[in-house]
Design a protein around this motif. Structure first.
Motif, PDB file in Angstrom:
ATOM      1  N   ILE A  47       0.845  -1.189   0.000  1.00 23.39           N
ATOM      2  CA  ILE A  47       0.000   0.000   0.000  1.00 23.39           C
ATOM      3  C   ILE A  47       0.883   1.242   0.000  1.00 23.39           C
ATOM      4  O   ILE A  47       1.777   1.377   0.822  1.00 23.39           O
ATOM      5  N   GLY A 107      -3.229  -1.267   5.690  1.00 23.41           N
ATOM      6  CA  GLY A 107      -3.337  -0.234   4.677  1.00 23.41           C
ATOM      7  C   GLY A 107      -3.916   1.065   5.168  1.00 23.41           C
ATOM      8  O   GLY A 107      -3.897   2.063   4.438  1.00 23.41           O
ATOM      9  N   ALA A 111      -2.728  -0.006  -4.236  1.00 24.39           N
ATOM     10  CA  ALA A 111      -2.402  -1.380  -3.825  1.00 24.39           C
ATOM     11  C   ALA A 111      -1.773  -2.083  -5.014  1.00 24.39           C
ATOM     12  O   ALA A 111      -2.353  -2.114  -6.109  1.00 24.39           O
TER      13      ALA A 111
END
Length: 1287
Positions: free
Chosen positions: A476, A498, A517
């Motif tokens: 992330i 994240g 991502a």
């Protein structure tokens, strides 16, 4: 998503990085393949109600959806073969219909299995048991007969049930039996009596057992207890049968020290499980009833988890920890002794999780770890299974390695997904956990909805979600406003799931955020928005109010909030809505309650809500009023010297009564006057009143609360006491003589109430102390003193005064010592000697006066001394006499403040309380030489371009024989830098000198002092400027190199006193504003500041303040103002003190002859200047003219008329060093006796003259005016002054 559930991976996990990338437990989207996961199951120990169907839960999820199967007591349980058993569709939950069946048939241990093609998960072992409430067995109970005072135990012994029943004792009317420290129920249900009373006799002691699951209550057969009084029985039997011995002597019933009924012995042992509840019990018997207390021998009791029950007999500790193990001592204590019992507690632990295994999602070829960390006592045994089969019995897998509590999976392959089980157990229980390993290859996907808007309050943490899934696990990355990459550092924290956390959100953190991502199979991004809002704050909170009835109460609540949020203000009363009453008025920022009543009392809360936050503040309202007066006063327990008064309190009006004030009226001695007698606490309604004889009492009572006093109650009926002899004698007895042959005996008379009867008199007794003679006495009345005449002078007497009346004498009085009158002393001190220490101090010694000659109380000695003359003067000039009082029986003293080189005379007297004795013969002594005082004046005359004349006068106080004078001088340039010091010596008979070879147009400072053989005296200073050369007068030069400094607008602010009515202020100004004012005010005055506008140009400036009052202190400051007269900047205040004008001083400026002389001198100088200008080179200007042209402010004088110094140069008192000088490290400038000396021009050091007159110091001094020659302005001004006045 619940942000509170977020967690950060600890740094310790980095130890296994070498085994593969660290993974966390992730939720697999249900559209992707995954092994089964148990989501809901029944508890391990499941007690069922036999009247209801059995429901055994087993729910699971997976892709594909798992199938379910059950085992019972370790073997397969075929659900389809039992018509009474149904498995819910798409679930493993069992429903067992027991109608028509016995529930016992389905008791056992059940386990659920959920499986699909990717693995198998299993549930806990679920132990199904039927609740039971068995009946009490029939039994015949005989009546229990016990003697008064013995201990007793009534046993309950309920039938064993599942779960165990709840025990309580009641009577036939289903009323609970009262329990207390004497009678209480033990943990096992038995009823314990520490000692029995006759009132314990009854036939309905019934033990009840309530079974929770079936909600049934069963009772034991009633128990009958008869308590016998054996002493009464023995007397009855003896009377009937003529027995002389007691019966039943084997059953003692008297008082005894405590002993324990449960547990028995001096010690016992008890085991507790971690996380459970520990209950320790000690029940003791004894008479009187013992009190039980607890403490832990090896530490403190856990106060936050501990509680006492059953009247301190039970100690309960919740959530048991290992630290709770140890020895606990209970102590039973009564008035006859104590008993102790020690309970040793051992803490064991069923297995508990330290770290349960988590699901793993791995990509092909990756490595992962399953950990199963548990603890317990004894240490749990760990067993691993895979898909429900013990690993040791499953097929061998080279990619799997088991190490105790860890399973390491390396280089996993597609299709190797499975569910692993960890089972940890010891003798007290077990733990079972499922964790699947799902091998997937999946591109990233962001699970958080796009374009979410997060709102947060300033200074709170903000959490921006970026839930994602992928295999390998995506990385992330966050960006702000699509430009800036956000790293994992302050103020940002990127969590393993994240989520982006901003520790302390600020308005600058608002904006658009993008999370990306990515893994080796792809990339996805998502956008969210953050808005940081201002917090809601209550600026003015409501305050606690105490309001009297029918008055108004106002609560304020002023709030500040973010303008983009919609606020809602609510007022609450006692956390509920406000009453629907028109007296309650709600405004935007206040709540007003008109005509408050007692019902309005409570807590009022203002609550300001927005969609993001809220703030609230509360305040109490108390409605109060003075209490009503007490009523129904009654006198009871009437005695000779006391009575008991009772009353009924009035209404307190919501304010507790703090005290009751009892007052009395004595109708015999002081009718109509009420006196305070005693006070009682507000909780009492009775007062014991101590009375005096021979009084007619009436009583009344007032109630007091924090509002005030009530009205007095109605008076009680009259209560009369009989006469008696006095209880007390007069106080404050003293014996003091007022004449040399008398003794006055005085005392404080008794009051009418203290007389105790009619005919009050005082018996006065006296006798000379330490002399064998009888007491003399006299009886007097209506007086407070008695005079004994014909006494010797100042001898001690013993005196005492006794009260008597018609009913007898008071108590024997105590004697006090007094003295007859004093007379003045008869003789003077002898052998007076004086030891001279130095020129200002001498010691005087004498022989003390005999006590018999003092003739009174010795107070001390009075030394009188005076200065006859100076030793260098032939004629006497006697000064004012000085007196030194020395208290006590002294024989010496010090004479301070003497003047050197002087002739003094002294005498000494002894002092007593009557006065002074005769003086001793006058004694003369001389003081040695000292350093001289300052020269009386130093004048500068005949100033020329390169020379000037100095005149001076000898010191007013020579303090010895003058040996000469010392002159030191040095130049000071326009930058206040110092030149070399020149020094000259002069004999004592010289009073003038001409200094030649000086520099033209130069300021000089002169330091002058006198000397004796003892050293140099204080220095006086003067300044002068030599005349400028016409050839060097030029046009004004602009200082183009001076740069405005960074800092305050004003610097180098100094002040100096000019004469007795003026002061010069100098400064440097570097501000853009031109409205500069000098402001001054008399110190400690409340009048307005006086303001004078001055030149606001940059650079060095000066201003002369005129018309000040002599002898007055002023506070002065500089200020810059704008066009509206508002102050923009001001300096710190300076304090200027002007010298006082002498009473005999004459203002020469108002004398006609002085004005004429000045005009003649000015005319003469003008003629000389014209001649001088003609002879000089034409076109040039004097340097003085340069400075005048540069400063056109008419308020700034180029030179001072009274001292011949430049107006731009200022001697100051702020101790700021000039260029080239140094300040001591402590930030101060040390000054000698003179405020202006060469110390102010030096280059460091202590700033004072050495013994030989050598100079060290730095320049910063102030002008010191001459105070010995009157008004020095009578001197004719110098030619330089005259020249400047006409330029």
């Amino acid at each position: 998503m619940d942000r509170k559930g977020k967690w950060v991976l600890s740094s310790g996990a980095l130890l296994v990085i070498f085994l593969g990338r660290m993974t966390t437990a992730l939720e697999v989207p249900l559209d992707l393949p995954q092994p089964p996961t148990i989501t809901h199951q029944s508890p391990k120990d499941f007690i069922i109600d036999p009247r209801e169907n059995i429901l055994i839960y087993c729910e699971a999820k997976g892709k594909p959806h798992p199938s379910f199967s059950w085992t019972r007591n370790g073997t397969h349980f075929d659900v389809e073969k039992d018509s009474k058993v149904l498995m819910k569709p798409s679930s493993g939950t069992l429903v067992i219909d027991i109608s028509g069946e016995k529930a016992e048939a389905y008791e056992g241990i059940y386990q659920c299995t959920a499986r699909n093609e990717h693995g198998t998960a299993v549930s806990n072992n679920i132990f199904i048991r039927q609740s039971r409430s068995p009946l009490w067995s029939k039994e015949r109970k005989e009546a229990i007969m016990v003697q008064v005072g013995v201990s007793l135990v009534l046993q309950c012994r309920p039938p064993a049930g599942l779960p165990p029943p709840i025990i309580f004792w009641m009577d036939n009317n289903f009323q609970r039996l009262p329990q207390n420290t004497r009678v209480s129920q033990a943990l096992n249900g038995d009823l314990y009596f520490s000692n029995v009373l006759l009132d314990d006799t009854r036939n309905d002691y019934i033990c009840y057992a309530r079974f929770p699951h079936t909600q049934t209550i069963q009772q034991k057969q009633p128990i009958t207890v008869k308590v016998l009084d054996m002493d009464a029985i023995n007397e009855t039997v003896a009377a009937m049968y003529n027995y002389t011995n007691n019966l039943f002597v084997d059953s003692p019933s008297g008082e005894r020290r405590p002993s324990f009924m449960a547990p028995l012995g001096r010690s016992s042992t008890q085991m507790a499980l971690r996380g459970g509840v520990l209950e320790l019990e000690c029940i003791a018997e004894g008479l009187p009833t013992p009190e039980v207390s607890w403490y832990k021998e090896s530490g403190d009791l856990p106060s936050s988890r501990m509680s006492f029950h059953n009247f301190q007999k039970t100690l309960k500790i919740a959530d048991v920890m290992e630290a709770d193990a140890g020895d606990y001592r209970c102590t039973a204590k009564n008035s006859l002794g104590s008993a102790h019992h020690t309970i040793k507690v051992n803490v064991k632990a069923a297995p508990f999780w330290i770290s349960a295994p988590r699901n793993l999602i791995l990509a092909p070829k990756e490595t992962g770890i399953l950990t199963c960390r548990v603890s317990g006592d004894p240490k749990p045994q760990i067993a691993w299974s895979v898909n429900g089969v013990p690993i040791k019995d499953s097929p061998k897998d080279t990619s799997r390695k088991v190490e105790d509590d860890t399973v390491i999976l390396s280089d996993v392959q597609t299709g190797s997904s499975a569910v692993y089980q960890c089972n940890a157990s010891n003798e007290f229980g077990y733990l079972l956990a499922n964790a699947f390993v799902n091998v997937l290859a999946e591109a990233p996907r962001v699970l958080t909805p796009p374009n979410n808007v997060y709102q947060v309050i300033t200074n709170n943490p903000a959490f921006l979600d970026c839930a994602s899934f992928g295999s390998p696990i995506p990385t992330i990355t966050w960006f702000k406003d699509s430009q800036t990459s956000i790293l994992n550092r302050d103020p940002y924290v990127i969590h393993n799931n994240g989520t982006l956390e901003i520790n302390v959100a600020q308005s600058l953190n608002s904006g658009k955020y993008t999370c990306i991502a990515s893994n080796n199979l792809g990339t996805r991004e998502n956008h969210v928005y953050l808005e940081v809002k201002e917090p809601t704050r209550i600026l003015a909170q409501p305050e606690y109010m105490v309001v009297q009835r029918n008055r108004k109460a106002v609560f304020e609540c002023k709030v500040k909030h973010d303008p983009t949020l919609i606020p809602t203000m609510n007022w609450l009363k006692d956390n509920g809505e406000l009453p629907d009453d028109e007296r309650f008025l709600v405004d935007t920022d206040s709540l007003t309650i008109n005509e408050v009543t007692e019902e309005d009392e409570g807590t009022y809360t203002c609550v300001m809500n927005t969609t993001l936050d809220q703030d609230s503040a509360s305040a109490m309202l108390t409605v109060v009023e003075e209490p009503d007066p007490p009523t129904d006063l009654e006198l009871t327990d009437q005695r000779e010297r006391s009575v008991q008064l009772t009353w009924i309190p009035g209404d307190e009006h919501n304010s507790p009564t703090q005290k009751f004030l009892v007052q009395y009226e004595d109708l015999l001695h002081q009718a109509g006057v009420w006196h305070n007698l005693t006070e009682e606490e507000g909780t009492k309604t009775t007062a014991h009143l101590d009375l005096s004889p021979y009084a007619y009492y009436s009583f009344r009572v007032l109630a007091v609360n924090h509002v005030g006093y009530s009205q007095p109650s109605q008076p009680s009926r009259q209560y009369r006491t009989n006469p008696a002899a006095p209880d007390v004698n007069p106080t404050d007895v003293h014996g003091v003589g007022t004449e040399h042959n008398n003794l006055v005996i005085s005392w404080k008379e008794l009051t009418g109430l203290q007389s105790n009867g009619p005919g009050l008199q005082y018996k006065v007794n006296w006798r000379q102390k330490d002399v064998e003679e009888d007491w003399l006495s006299e009886t007097v009345a209506n007086t407070s003193k008695y005079v004994v005449s014909g006494t010797p002078t100042f001898v001690p007497y013993e005196v005492k005064v006794q009260a008597v009346n018609d009913y007898g004498n008071g108590p024997a009085p105590e004697a006090v010592v007094g003295y007859s009158g004093e007379d003045v002393p008869m003789s003077a001190p002898e052998s007076v000697q004086v030891l001279v220490q130095n020129g200002t101090l001498a010691e005087v010694h004498w022989e003390p006066v005999l006590t018999s000659m003092v003739r009174g109380r010795l107070q001390g000695y009075k030394v009188s001394y005076w200065r006859e003359r100076s030793l260098h003067q032939a004629e006497a000039q006697q000064e004012e006499q000085q007196v030194l009082l020395l208290s006590g029986n002294r024989t010496d003293g010090r004479l301070p403040g003497l003047k050197p080189y002087s002739l003094y005379t002294l005498n000494i007297r002894v002092v007593n309380g009557k006065g002074e004795g005769p003086p001793s013969p006058n004694h003369n002594f001389e003081t040695p030489e000292g350093v001289p005082g300052p020269p009386s004046f130093l004048r500068i005359k005949n100033t020329d371009m390169d020379s000037l004349t100095l005149e001076w006068g000898p010191p007013q106080d020579n303090n010895g024989r003058l040996t000469g004078y010392t002159l030191k001088y040095q130049p000071v340039n326009s930058s206040n830098e110092l030149g070399p010091v020149e020094e000259m010596m002069f004999p004592a008979n010289e009073t003038t000198v001409i200094l030649a070879d000086l520099k033209y147009s130069t300021r000089y400072k002169f330091y002058f002092n006198a000397k004796t053989i003892k050293g140099s005296g204080p220095t006086i200073t003067e300044e002068a400027v030599t005349i400028m050369d016409e050839a060097f007068i030029q046009q004004p030069i602009v200082d183009v190199f001076k740069v405005r400094p960074i800092g305050p607008a004003f610097t180098n602010v100094n002040s100096s006193v000019v004469g007795e009515e003026g002061a010069v202020i100098s400064w440097e100004y570097f501000g853009p504003d031109k409205n500069v004012y000098v402001e001054y005010i008399v110190e400690n005055s409340k009048e307005d500041w006086t303001k004078e506008c001055v030149n606001g140009s940059s650079g060095s400036q000066t201003h002369l303040i005129k018309g000040l009052k002599p002898g007055t202190s002023y506070r002065v400051r500089l200020a810059v103002k704008d066009h509206s007269e508002a102050t923009i900047h001001s300096t710190e205040e300076l304090v200027i003190t002007l010298p006082a004008m002498k009473s005999d001083q004459v203002d020469l400026a108002t004398q006609g002859w002085f004005i004429g002389l000045m005009c003649a001198i000015a005319l003469l100088i003008l003629v000389l200047l014209i001649i001088c200008f003609i002879k000089r080179n034409k076109g040039g200007k004097y340097p003085v003219k340069e400075k005048e042209d540069a400063h056109q402010d008419p308020e700034i004088q180029p030179m001072k008329d009274d001292d011949g110094t430049f107006g731009e140069y200022s001697d100051t008192e702020d101790h700021k060093p000039l260029k080239g000088s140094r300040t001591p490290s402590n930030g101060t400038v040390k000054r000698d006796d003179s405020d202006d000396s060469l110390v102010d021009y030096g280059e460091g050091g202590d700033g004072q003259f050495n013994e030989d007159g050598s100079f060290i110091g730095q320049y910063s001094g102030k002008k010191e005016k001459d105070t010995h020659e009157g008004n020095e302005s009578s001197e004719a001004p110098s030619p330089v002054n005259a020249m400047n006045s006409f330029v």
